[in-house]
Write a protein that holds these residues in place. Structure first.
Motif, mmCIF file in Angstrom:
data_model
loop_
_atom_site.group_PDB
_atom_site.id
_atom_site.type_symbol
_atom_site.label_atom_id
_atom_site.label_comp_id
_atom_site.label_asym_id
_atom_site.label_seq_id
_atom_site.Cartn_x
_atom_site.Cartn_y
_atom_site.Cartn_z
ATOM 1 N N VAL A 136 13.419 -5.592 -3.531
ATOM 2 C CA VAL A 136 14.557 -5.556 -2.101
ATOM 3 C C VAL A 136 13.740 -7.653 -1.536
ATOM 4 N N ALA A 137 14.330 -8.122 -1.152
ATOM 5 C CA ALA A 137 14.880 -9.345 -0.644
ATOM 6 C C ALA A 137 14.668 -9.599 0.586
ATOM 7 N N ILE A 138 13.502 -9.664 1.434
ATOM 8 C CA ILE A 138 13.076 -10.561 2.606
ATOM 9 C C ILE A 138 13.731 -11.547 2.978
ATOM 10 N N VAL A 139 14.689 -12.133 3.435
ATOM 11 C CA VAL A 139 15.268 -13.479 3.587
ATOM 12 C C VAL A 139 15.557 -13.383 5.586
ATOM 13 N N SER A 187 6.464 -13.255 5.535
ATOM 14 C CA SER A 187 5.174 -13.132 5.121
ATOM 15 C C SER A 187 3.991 -12.072 5.706
ATOM 16 N N THR A 188 4.333 -11.398 6.876
ATOM 17 C CA THR A 188 3.514 -10.830 7.914
ATOM 18 C C THR A 188 4.062 -9.424 7.399
ATOM 19 N N LEU A 189 5.609 -8.929 7.495
ATOM 20 C CA LEU A 189 5.784 -7.806 6.192
ATOM 21 C C LEU A 189 5.749 -7.638 5.335
ATOM 22 N N LEU A 190 5.236 -8.478 4.307
ATOM 23 C CA LEU A 190 5.196 -8.272 2.950
ATOM 24 C C LEU A 190 3.364 -7.647 3.464
ATOM 25 N N ASN A 191 2.711 -8.485 3.841
ATOM 26 C CA ASN A 191 1.606 -8.324 3.384
ATOM 27 C C ASN A 191 0.982 -6.737 3.933
ATOM 28 N N ARG A 192 1.894 -6.318 5.578
ATOM 29 C CA ARG A 192 1.792 -4.868 6.212
ATOM 30 C C ARG A 192 2.318 -3.664 5.192
ATOM 31 N N THR A 196 5.419 -20.378 3.552
ATOM 32 C CA THR A 196 5.999 -19.952 2.141
ATOM 33 C C THR A 196 7.041 -20.464 1.462
ATOM 34 N N ARG A 197 6.751 -21.208 0.042
ATOM 35 C CA ARG A 197 8.104 -21.835 -0.312
ATOM 36 C C ARG A 197 8.853 -20.637 -1.325
ATOM 37 N N ASP A 198 7.778 -20.755 -2.073
ATOM 38 C CA ASP A 198 7.984 -20.246 -3.416
ATOM 39 C C ASP A 198 8.718 -18.430 -3.204
ATOM 40 N N ARG A 199 9.240 -17.463 -4.127
ATOM 41 C CA ARG A 199 9.078 -15.678 -4.229
ATOM 42 C C ARG A 199 7.662 -15.278 -4.096
ATOM 43 N N VAL A 200 7.171 -14.322 -4.025
ATOM 44 C CA VAL A 200 6.141 -13.843 -3.963
ATOM 45 C C VAL A 200 6.613 -12.358 -4.023
ATOM 46 N N SER A 201 6.680 -12.070 -4.865
ATOM 47 C CA SER A 201 7.144 -10.299 -5.472
ATOM 48 C C SER A 201 6.151 -9.798 -5.467
ATOM 49 N N LEU A 202 5.905 -8.094 -4.845
ATOM 50 C CA LEU A 202 4.753 -7.156 -4.924
ATOM 51 C C LEU A 202 5.469 -5.365 -5.525
ATOM 52 N N PRO A 203 4.945 -5.224 -6.451
ATOM 53 C CA PRO A 203 5.768 -3.492 -6.154
ATOM 54 C C PRO A 203 4.788 -2.721 -5.322
ATOM 55 N N THR A 207 10.374 -14.657 1.052
ATOM 56 C CA THR A 207 11.285 -15.855 0.343
ATOM 57 C C THR A 207 10.718 -16.499 1.447
ATOM 58 N N GLY A 208 11.273 -18.165 1.568
ATOM 59 C CA GLY A 208 11.069 -19.279 1.797
ATOM 60 C C GLY A 208 11.909 -18.901 3.067
ATOM 61 N N GLY A 209 11.316 -19.679 4.335
ATOM 62 C CA GLY A 209 12.328 -19.746 4.997
ATOM 63 C C GLY A 209 13.945 -20.387 5.072
ATOM 64 N N ILE A 210 15.256 -19.404 5.251
ATOM 65 C CA ILE A 210 16.241 -20.331 5.409
ATOM 66 C C ILE A 210 16.258 -21.504 6.006
ATOM 67 N N GLY A 211 16.655 -22.260 5.691
ATOM 68 C CA GLY A 211 17.107 -24.117 7.049
ATOM 69 C C GLY A 211 15.387 -24.911 6.758
ATOM 70 N N ILE A 212 15.145 -24.259 6.075
ATOM 71 C CA ILE A 212 13.507 -25.333 6.517
ATOM 72 C C ILE A 212 13.446 -26.623 6.309
ATOM 73 N N VAL A 213 12.719 -27.356 7.041
ATOM 74 C CA VAL A 213 12.518 -28.540 6.869
ATOM 75 C C VAL A 213 11.535 -29.279 6.548
ATOM 76 N N ASP A 214 11.241 -29.694 6.134
ATOM 77 C CA ASP A 214 9.727 -29.605 4.191
ATOM 78 C C ASP A 214 9.685 -30.882 4.973
ATOM 79 N N ARG A 215 8.119 -31.551 4.932
ATOM 80 C CA ARG A 215 8.057 -32.929 5.083
ATOM 81 C C ARG A 215 7.321 -32.962 3.625
ATOM 82 N N GLN A 216 7.754 -31.800 2.680
ATOM 83 C CA GLN A 216 7.806 -33.444 1.496
ATOM 84 C C GLN A 216 8.867 -32.797 -0.079
ATOM 85 N N ASP A 217 9.918 -32.543 1.460
ATOM 86 C CA ASP A 217 11.395 -32.429 1.033
ATOM 87 C C ASP A 217 11.730 -31.614 -0.153
#
Length: 449
Positions: A7-10, A18-23, A39-46, A63-73
């Motif tokens: 199940v991928a959260i996008v 990330s708050t939902l995954l922690n919950r 969040t940049r990488d895919r965090v996966s947990l059972p 997953t990381g946010g779609i459309g992210i503007v990252d300071r490290q490109d």
């Protein structure tokens, strides 16, 4: 090969993925911070969730946010990770923020998801209270067939409907599905640019982590569930530790603390370092921390392909023993994560340590070790008579041996270390930390190394 349903959260940045995954896992696994793009990488947990078939384990991918503007490109690399998660998912949870309403990025994500074949659950987060719940209907305009579900990931509201929607859309569970549950957590820790994310990808045999020459690409401790030869594992890739004086913001602080938390969560720790770089105080601090928590450690000399004839493995081993004397019993694996050379050997070594730490030794065998140890060097304490009655193993992971004596105050730490080394030499615990506890025969107090 059996695997858990994925199940991928996008969604766009800062909607609460990330708050939902922690919950869902009831633990602070992912960093939650107002800065967009943490969040940049895919965090996966059972995660075990209630379904119509009873409780079921699924793999949740943050997953990381779609459309992210990252300071490290690194935005394009984050997007690539999201696309991979969507392509491998059995179900997609599309999360939006009720308070912000429909944004242009929400419309862009919805447009992408209309082209995928797997089912989509539309989740409207931050819908605390009745007033926010009324705002949910506006998201029908996104044109998805999914009925919008109001939830509050922060407070746990609306999760019953969320679980029901997942249950309705996931494939029927297979009989062997539970075989994919992870059996060992392996934390990879070390300095920045030691190659931790490259090694994680080599273990998972897919690009699960963003790899970049930019130092500090990995910000969080990222759980990656993978399968190998019929067995399942979780590898925890961590952000590179650094000196506290070099922290730039709160994210750096959380990243550093998550690396140490990963050590506590792990069954086995890989202390990874660049074979061409001298060990620093950071590696020594990590080694001490792992030892303080009695964690089995594999010393990973990465980038061994760059060493050539400048050093032999034995010379490196002698150097490490001098620099990290507390880990002289820990196995050393020289490897190259980039070339995937001896990566399987590292995993096999970690499994061996895991099995050692889970071994139980009989009381009779332990007492024979104690008798030989006392015969070789008896405890002495300024004329006082010291007697060791017997020893027994109380716990596993870490192996904990309780030694009953007439007066624990008469036995110093030097003799405890001597006993610990004898136990290591004559029991299966040859490469893992051993916890030795002294206890008076007539009371329940304890003292330990």
């Amino acid at each position: 090969m059996s695997r858990l349903p994925r199940v991928a959260i996008v969604g766009r940045p800062n909607v609460g993925k990330s708050t939902l995954l922690n919950r869902l896992v009831n633990s602070r696994v992912s960093i939650v911070e107002p800065t967009a793009g943490v969040t940049r990488d895919r965090v996966s947990l059972p995660v075990r969730i209630p379904t119509d078939f009873g409780e079921r384990t699924v793999e949740i991918m943050d997953t990381g946010g779609i459309g992210i503007v990252d300071r490290q490109d690194l935005g394009p690399l984050v997007e690539e990770q999201v696309e991979t998660a969507v392509g491998n998912a059995d179900l997609i949870v599309f999360m939006v923020d009720v308070r912000d309403g429909i944004t242009p990025l929400d419309k862009e994500v919805a447009e992408r998801l209309r082209r995928v074949e797997c089912p989509v659950v539309l989740v409207c987060n931050k819908a605390e209270g009745d007033r926010m719940a009324w705002e949910v209907d506006q998201f029908r305009a996104l044109g998805l067939s999914a009925e919008p579900i109001p939830i509050s990931a922060q407070n746990g509201e609306g999760l019953e409907d969320f679980f029901s929607a997942i249950s309705d859309r996931l494939p029927v569970p297979r009989e062997d599905e539970m075989a994919a549950v992870s059996v060992m957590k392996l934390a990879i820790v070390g300095r920045r640019n030691a190659g931790k994310s490259t090694l994680t990808n080599a273990l998972a045999r897919e690009e699960r982590m963003i790899v970049s020459e930019v130092a500090g690409t990995t910000r969080d401790a990222v759980d990656v569930l993978f399968e190998r030869d019929g067995r399942s594992f979780t590898v925890i890739d961590t952000a590179g530790v650094r000196k506290k004086s070099s922290f730039e913001d709160a994210i750096d602080f959380f990243s550093d603390s998550r690396a140490y938390r990963a050590v506590r969560r792990a069954d086995v720790v890989v202390l990874l370092f660049d074979a061409m770089e001298p060990l620093s105080g950071l590696e020594k601090r990590l080694a001490r921390y792992a030892m303080d928590h009695y964690k089995p450690v594999v010393l990973g000399a990465n980038k061994w392909d760059t060493v050539g004839d400048q050093m032999t493995a034995q010379e490196l081993s002698d150097y490490i023993e001098a620099e990290l004397p507390g880990l002289r019993f820990a196995p050393l694996v020289c490897l190259s994560g980039k070339d995937q050379w001896r990566v399987d050997e590292l995993l096999e070594t970690a499994e061996q340590l895991y099995q050692q730490a889970h071994t139980r030794v009989g009381t009779g065998e332990l007492n024979r070790v104690v008798q030989r140890a006392v015969a070789g060097r008896g405890p002495s304490s300024s004329g006082h008579r010291v007697r060791i009655h017997y020893a027994t193993q109380a716990e596993r992971l870490p192996p904990t041996i309780v030694v009953f004596v007439n007066d624990k105050r008469l036995i110093g730490k030097d003799y405890i270390r001597y006993l610990t080394n004898r136990f290591r030499e004559e029991t299966p615990f040859k490469e893992v930390p051993i916890r030795v506890v002294l206890r008076d025969s007539e009371d329940t107090g304890e003292d330990e190394d």
